[in-house]
Structures are given as C-alpha cells and as structure tokens.
Design an enzyme around this catalytic site. Structure first.
Site, PDB file in Angstrom:
ATOM      1  N   ARG A  53      98.545  83.574  88.704  1.00 23.52           N
ATOM      2  CA  ARG A  53      96.953  83.357  88.420  1.00 23.52           C
ATOM      3  C   ARG A  53      96.857  82.232  87.547  1.00 23.52           C
ATOM      4  NH1 ARG A  53      98.251  83.104  84.035  1.00 23.52           N
ATOM      5  NH2 ARG A  53      96.270  83.362  83.183  1.00 23.52           N
ATOM      6  N   GLY A  54      95.767  81.739  87.125  1.00 19.96           N
ATOM      7  CA  GLY A  54      95.288  80.461  86.522  1.00 19.96           C
ATOM      8  C   GLY A  54      95.046  79.627  87.749  1.00 19.96           C
ATOM      9  N   ALA A  55      93.818  78.788  87.277  1.00 17.67           N
ATOM     10  CA  ALA A  55      93.225  77.852  88.348  1.00 17.67           C
ATOM     11  C   ALA A  55      94.275  76.781  88.966  1.00 17.67           C
ATOM     12  CB  ALA A  55      91.986  77.354  87.775  1.00 17.67           C
ATOM     13  N   ARG A  90      90.958  83.977  96.147  1.00 15.96           N
ATOM     14  CA  ARG A  90      90.086  84.177  95.348  1.00 15.96           C
ATOM     15  C   ARG A  90      88.770  83.332  95.228  1.00 15.96           C
ATOM     16  NH1 ARG A  90      93.391  85.545  90.496  1.00 15.96           N
ATOM     17  NH2 ARG A  90      91.449  85.731  89.561  1.00 15.96           N
ATOM     18  N   GLN A 203      95.989  89.638  80.025  1.00 15.84           N
ATOM     19  CA  GLN A 203      96.822  88.160  80.087  1.00 15.84           C
ATOM     20  C   GLN A 203      97.304  87.723  78.751  1.00 15.84           C
ATOM     21  OE1 GLN A 203      93.801  89.019  81.845  1.00 15.84           O
ATOM     22  NE2 GLN A 203      93.909  87.934  83.799  1.00 15.84           N
ATOM     23  N   ASP A 244      88.191  78.028  84.851  1.00 13.39           N
ATOM     24  CA  ASP A 244      88.463  78.396  86.183  1.00 13.39           C
ATOM     25  C   ASP A 244      87.453  77.381  87.053  1.00 13.39           C
ATOM     26  OD1 ASP A 244      90.281  80.873  86.840  1.00 13.39           O
ATOM     27  OD2 ASP A 244      89.456  80.938  84.840  1.00 13.39           O
ATOM     28  N   ASN A 254      85.132  80.973  83.022  1.00 17.84           N
ATOM     29  CA  ASN A 254      86.288  81.342  82.467  1.00 17.84           C
ATOM     30  C   ASN A 254      86.473  82.839  82.427  1.00 17.84           C
ATOM     31  OD1 ASN A 254      88.961  80.417  81.552  1.00 17.84           O
ATOM     32  ND2 ASN A 254      88.339  81.147  79.638  1.00 17.84           N
ATOM     33  N   LYS A 255      87.540  83.424  82.167  1.00 15.56           N
ATOM     34  CA  LYS A 255      87.768  84.841  81.981  1.00 15.56           C
ATOM     35  C   LYS A 255      86.797  85.644  81.344  1.00 15.56           C
ATOM     36  CE  LYS A 255      90.661  86.491  83.674  1.00 15.56           C
ATOM     37  NZ  LYS A 255      90.550  87.289  85.098  1.00 15.56           N
TER      38      LYS A 255
END
Length: 372
Positions: A53-55, A90, A203, A244, A254-255
C-alpha cells in the site's frame, strides 16, 4: 532502508527473473514475512488486499504486475486485460494509473516477442526512479526541519507529527513524508516523531512505528485524536504527511483524518507540509472535493482490529456489536488553503496551480493543464 542490519526495498525482482518479492505489510509489526508474486493476479490481490500500500508502491507493484502478465501472454489483448484488472484494484491513488500508462505506452509499439524483457526492465526503472525521487524529496524537506531546529534550544528535538504511513514501506525506499525525517536523523539533527495510530487499519501504529524504530528514530505513538491537543500545547513544530492524489491546484487527498490534522495545524499556527512525488499529482483535475473518487472499503476494517494477544498469538477482535452498521471511507481531501507547502523532488512550492507550474513548467504548458 535496513531491517536488522540488512538493506531492503519494499519490492524487488527475484534472481530467477520470473518472480517479484514483496513484504506482506498486513503481517507487520508482529511478523516480517515476504511473499513471492508469480502472476498478474497475484499482483492485483497484493494491491487490493493491501499486502502492499502507499501510492508510489502501488504504482511500482502494478508495473511489475504488467511484467508478470506479459510473461504469460504478450499479446495486445493480454496487455489491455492486465491494464484493466490492475487499474480496478484501488481507485484513489493516481500513481497506479500513472505506472500502468507508462508501461502500456512503452510496450504497445513493440512486437510481442520484445515485450517481456522490456516490461521487466521498465518496472525496475520505475522502482529506481522512485528511490531517487524520494531521496530528493528528503533533501528539500530536511531544510525545513533544519530551519526549525535553529530556532530551538540546543539539543531540543524538532517535533514532527505525521499521519498514516508515508514511509519507505509506502514507496520503494526512503518514503515521502519520512524521507526528510530519516535524512535529518542521519545527519545528526535531533528529531522526534508523533505517530498517529491512523485508524482503521492502524498503518501508523503497525508500520510507521515499526520502521522508525528499526532505523533508530525517536518517536511516540499517539491516538488519532491527540494531534490537536498536542498542537494547542506547543508540542508539535511541524506536520508532514504524504498524498495519494494531489490536484493541479494543490488540493491533497490522503488517508482519512488528514483533513482534521490540517485544520488543527491552521488553528494553532503549525506548518502543514505534504511530501509527494510529481507522479502523485493528477494534472487533469482541479477540484479535489468533487473530482477525486474516495475509496470506501470493507466495514470489517473498522469493526475488527488485528493485534497480538497476551500469549503472543496474532488474532483479530470485534470491537462493536455484530449488527452495527459500519462506514469505512479510506481517504479525505485537504483543501490547498490549509497546506503550507508541497515538498516535491524538484523543491518546495505553494499548494497552488502557480506553485506547481513553477516547478513543473512542462506540465503547466501541456494540453492537460490548459484544460484544467
């Protein structure tokens, strides 16, 4: 970065030339497990189920997923099918589409018998570029930390709050928000990181705390709702988060929970920076609130929490009544007006169309930007 003295990237091509290795991030922090990806579908599952995960890392995994697909079938039809399957995994992180477009644009003009080798080479190049980009982000961001350090008493740490995991586990190496932190630490600048737990997948607790600890960076885990309190009491000098997807006008997706931190930072005069590679900028959109699709994930990520019990066994527990309806919005959008600056591989700029255009004039003059 290093794990127990051994250097690791978050994704790599195995020596057999047919397999991709990843760290299963769903098992951290209690177990360090690596997984081989052997097919396009393996790569798609890894992205969708958040083994990775993570762009930036999602983009790198998608590029290798295309190489794995070509290994089985290098036809135009297979190329298009692999693109569609990986793209659907995603919806929010723009790096996924960017990497897939890069691969298709490179492979489509080639004859089928050249596509396998070309796909593997390009995927490796995308990973190497990500590492260089994130290191450059850190070089520009560390100047911000250094400037704050000069205004503090000798030996007092610069207190940095970060949200989610924008560390090396979210990229191929270095991280985005963490790259300035790691570089400040490595050059001897005293830093301390407030690590948001980042519900619902935690996370921050499971990934950011783990990697900062392995690298020896001073840090403290906090619940998500502590940030405003700490800012009110002068215990946060700086916020750095990742992204992201960022619009051409500087809105940042973002998250979930990032927006609330930006509001608290603005109210308390705390600088709020976003560290991102230019591949995370979606040059085709301007209004983040209306144009960025927000992923809604399985409610079980909220109602169930994974951890380790008192006997050391990894387990999951239900934290609400079984019949409770659950909503799970994975991201939010922070308007550009709340962002102090964007830290990119080319330098720091204002979160605005003009700021981004100054650093990336080739995008500002493109048909894409003129349409925004």
């Amino acid at each position: 970065m290093k794990i127990d003295g051994k250097k690791y990237r978050s994704i790599w091509a195995e020596p057999d030339g047919k397999t991709v290795g990843i760290i299963d991030q769903t098992r951290l922090p209690h177990s360090f497990v690596t997984i081989p990806l052997k097919s396009r579908d393996d790569a798609a599952i890894a992205i969708e189920d958040m083994w990775v995960r993570g762009a930036p890392l999602i983009g790198a995994t998608a590029a290798y997923g295309m190489a794995l697909a070509m290994q089985k079938d290098a036809s135009d039809e297979a190329l298009g099918r692999a693109y569609d399957i990986l793209h659907a995994t995603r919806p929010t992180a723009i790096n996924l589409k960017w990497a897939l477009d890069e691969v298709v644009g490179h492979l489509l003009p080639l004859p089928a018998d050249q596509r396998i080798a070309a796909a593997w080479t390009l995927a490796a190049q995308i990973c190497d570029r990500d590492v260089d980009t994130n290191h450059a982000i850190g070089k520009h961001g560390v100047d911000i930390i250094r400037n704050i350090a000069t205004r503090k008493a000798p030996g007092d740490p610069v207190n940095i709050l970060t949200h989610c995991n924008a560390g090396w586990l979210a990229t191929v190496d270095w991280g985005t928000a963490t790259s300035p932190i790691y570089q400040a630490h490595d050059m001897g600048l005293p830093v301390h990181v407030w690590v948001d737990e980042t519900r619902p997948r935690n996370q921050g607790a499971s990934l950011t705390s783990w990697e900062l600890g392995r690298h020896g960076v001073n840090h403290t885990l906090i619940v998500d709702n502590s940030g405003g309190h700490l800012m009110q009491h002068g215990k946060v000098d700086l916020c750095i988060v990742g992204s992201d997807r960022t619009t051409a006008s500087g809105d940042v997706c973002n998250k979930i929970g990032t927006y609330l931190k930006a509001l608290a930072a603005r109210d308390n005069g705390v600088p709020f920076y976003v560290a991102l590679p230019s591949t995370t900028v979606d040059w085709t959109i301007n209004d983040g609130l209306r144009e960025i699709p927000i992923e809604e994930r399985d409610g079980k990520e909220v109602s169930w929490v994974a951890g380790k019990d008192k006997d050391g066994k990894e387990t999951s527990v239900l934290i609400c009544p079984e019949t409770t309806p659950v909503a799970n919005h994975a991201f939010d959008v922070t308007p550009s007006r709340l962002v102090t600056g964007l830290i990119t591989e080319r330098g720091v700029c204002s979160a605005s169309k003009a700021g981004l255009a100054k650093l990336f004039p080739e995008k500002a003059g493109s048909d894409v930007m003129r349409a925004v």
